[in-house]
Design a protein around this motif. Structure first.
Motif, PDB file in Angstrom:
ATOM      1  N   ASP A   5       0.835  -1.207   0.000  1.00  0.00           N
ATOM      2  CA  ASP A   5       0.000   0.000   0.000  1.00  0.00           C
ATOM      3  C   ASP A   5       0.867   1.254   0.000  1.00  0.00           C
ATOM      4  OD1 ASP A   5      -2.301  -1.548   0.030  1.00  0.00           O
ATOM      5  OD2 ASP A   5      -2.385  -1.560   2.235  1.00  0.00           O
ATOM      6  N   ALA A   6       1.942   1.217   0.783  1.00  0.00           N
ATOM      7  CA  ALA A   6       2.842   2.366   0.846  1.00  0.00           C
ATOM      8  C   ALA A   6       3.494   2.598  -0.513  1.00  0.00           C
ATOM      9  CB  ALA A   6       3.897   2.149   1.924  1.00  0.00           C
ATOM     10  N   LEU A   7       3.890   1.530  -1.188  1.00  0.00           N
ATOM     11  CA  LEU A   7       4.489   1.672  -2.521  1.00  0.00           C
ATOM     12  C   LEU A   7       3.496   2.253  -3.523  1.00  0.00           C
ATOM     13  CD1 LEU A   7       6.625  -1.582  -2.845  1.00  0.00           C
ATOM     14  CD2 LEU A   7       7.462   0.766  -2.807  1.00  0.00           C
ATOM     15  N   LYS A   8       2.269   1.797  -3.460  1.00  0.00           N
ATOM     16  CA  LYS A   8       1.243   2.337  -4.361  1.00  0.00           C
ATOM     17  C   LYS A   8       1.048   3.827  -4.114  1.00  0.00           C
ATOM     18  CE  LYS A   8      -1.299  -1.975  -4.880  1.00  0.00           C
ATOM     19  NZ  LYS A   8      -2.488  -2.731  -4.491  1.00  0.00           N
ATOM     20  N   GLN A   9       1.003   4.219  -2.839  1.00  0.00           N
ATOM     21  CA  GLN A   9       0.842   5.637  -2.518  1.00  0.00           C
ATOM     22  C   GLN A   9       2.038   6.443  -3.016  1.00  0.00           C
ATOM     23  OE1 GLN A   9       0.011   6.482   1.553  1.00  0.00           O
ATOM     24  NE2 GLN A   9      -1.965   5.432   1.531  1.00  0.00           N
ATOM     25  N   PHE A  10       3.216   5.891  -2.840  1.00  0.00           N
ATOM     26  CA  PHE A  10       4.418   6.588  -3.278  1.00  0.00           C
ATOM     27  C   PHE A  10       4.399   6.826  -4.784  1.00  0.00           C
ATOM     28  CE2 PHE A  10       8.735   6.309  -5.033  1.00  0.00           C
ATOM     29  CZ  PHE A  10       9.302   7.436  -4.444  1.00  0.00           C
ATOM     30  N   HIS A  11       4.089   5.770  -5.543  1.00  0.00           N
ATOM     31  CA  HIS A  11       4.107   5.883  -6.997  1.00  0.00           C
ATOM     32  C   HIS A  11       2.945   6.711  -7.542  1.00  0.00           C
ATOM     33  CE1 HIS A  11       7.617   3.452  -7.625  1.00  0.00           C
ATOM     34  NE2 HIS A  11       7.133   2.501  -6.853  1.00  0.00           N
ATOM     35  N   SER A  12       1.900   6.856  -6.767  1.00  0.00           N
ATOM     36  CA  SER A  12       0.776   7.674  -7.219  1.00  0.00           C
ATOM     37  C   SER A  12       0.982   9.154  -6.884  1.00  0.00           C
ATOM     38  CB  SER A  12      -0.528   7.181  -6.581  1.00  0.00           C
ATOM     39  OG  SER A  12      -0.544   7.496  -5.200  1.00  0.00           O
ATOM     40  N   GLY A  13       2.051   9.451  -6.152  1.00  0.00           N
ATOM     41  CA  GLY A  13       2.327  10.835  -5.786  1.00  0.00           C
ATOM     42  C   GLY A  13       1.523  11.302  -4.592  1.00  0.00           C
ATOM     43  N   ASP A  14       0.929  10.396  -3.861  1.00  0.00           N
ATOM     44  CA  ASP A  14       0.111  10.723  -2.698  1.00  0.00           C
ATOM     45  C   ASP A  14       0.986  11.296  -1.580  1.00  0.00           C
ATOM     46  OD1 ASP A  14      -1.638  10.828  -0.569  1.00  0.00           O
ATOM     47  OD2 ASP A  14      -2.545   8.880  -1.015  1.00  0.00           O
ATOM     48  N   ASP A  15       0.649  12.481  -1.097  1.00  0.00           N
ATOM     49  CA  ASP A  15       1.419  13.129  -0.038  1.00  0.00           C
ATOM     50  C   ASP A  15       1.229  12.468   1.322  1.00  0.00           C
ATOM     51  OD1 ASP A  15       2.529  14.954  -1.749  1.00  0.00           O
ATOM     52  OD2 ASP A  15       1.015  16.493  -1.365  1.00  0.00           O
TER      53      ASP A  15
END
Length: 103
Positions: A5-15
């Motif tokens: 989940d953290a990787l997905k957030q990182f790659h989506s640009g989620d702050d």
């Protein structure tokens, strides 16, 4: 948060990931055993050799890497005749000379 989940957030640009990282307690790093900058190198040893080194380090109450570093430094000092010998080693050598064992 799960790693995926953290990787997905990182790659989506989620702050929110940055906020999550900021919220974490700082991790404690081990204190270095020396003030001298060190270089890490990998050494491949036969298992039997490594076990002997590990036992020797345990007997001295130091880490394997510290013992290997001491041996390397002693070997290099021997090459240029600037050897430094510990007082404990000198005493052990003298005790051996004073009380030779039968062969």
């Amino acid at each position: 948060m799960h790693r995926d989940d953290a990787l997905k957030q990182f790659h989506s640009g989620d702050d929110r990931l940055a906020e999550l990282i900021d919220d974490q307690a700082p991790s404690e790093l081990p204190a270095p055993d020396t003030d001298v900058p060190m270089v890490s190198r990998s050494v491949r040893l036969p298992l039997e050799t490594y076990e002997r080194v590990r036992v020797a380090a345990d007997d001295r109450g130091i880490g394997v890497t510290t013992l290997m570093r001491q041996w390397i430094e002693a070997g290099l000092a021997d090459l240029d005749d600037s050897a430094t010998v510990s007082l404990a080693d000198v005493r052990r050598a003298l005790a051996t000379l004073a009380h030779p064992t039968a062969a």
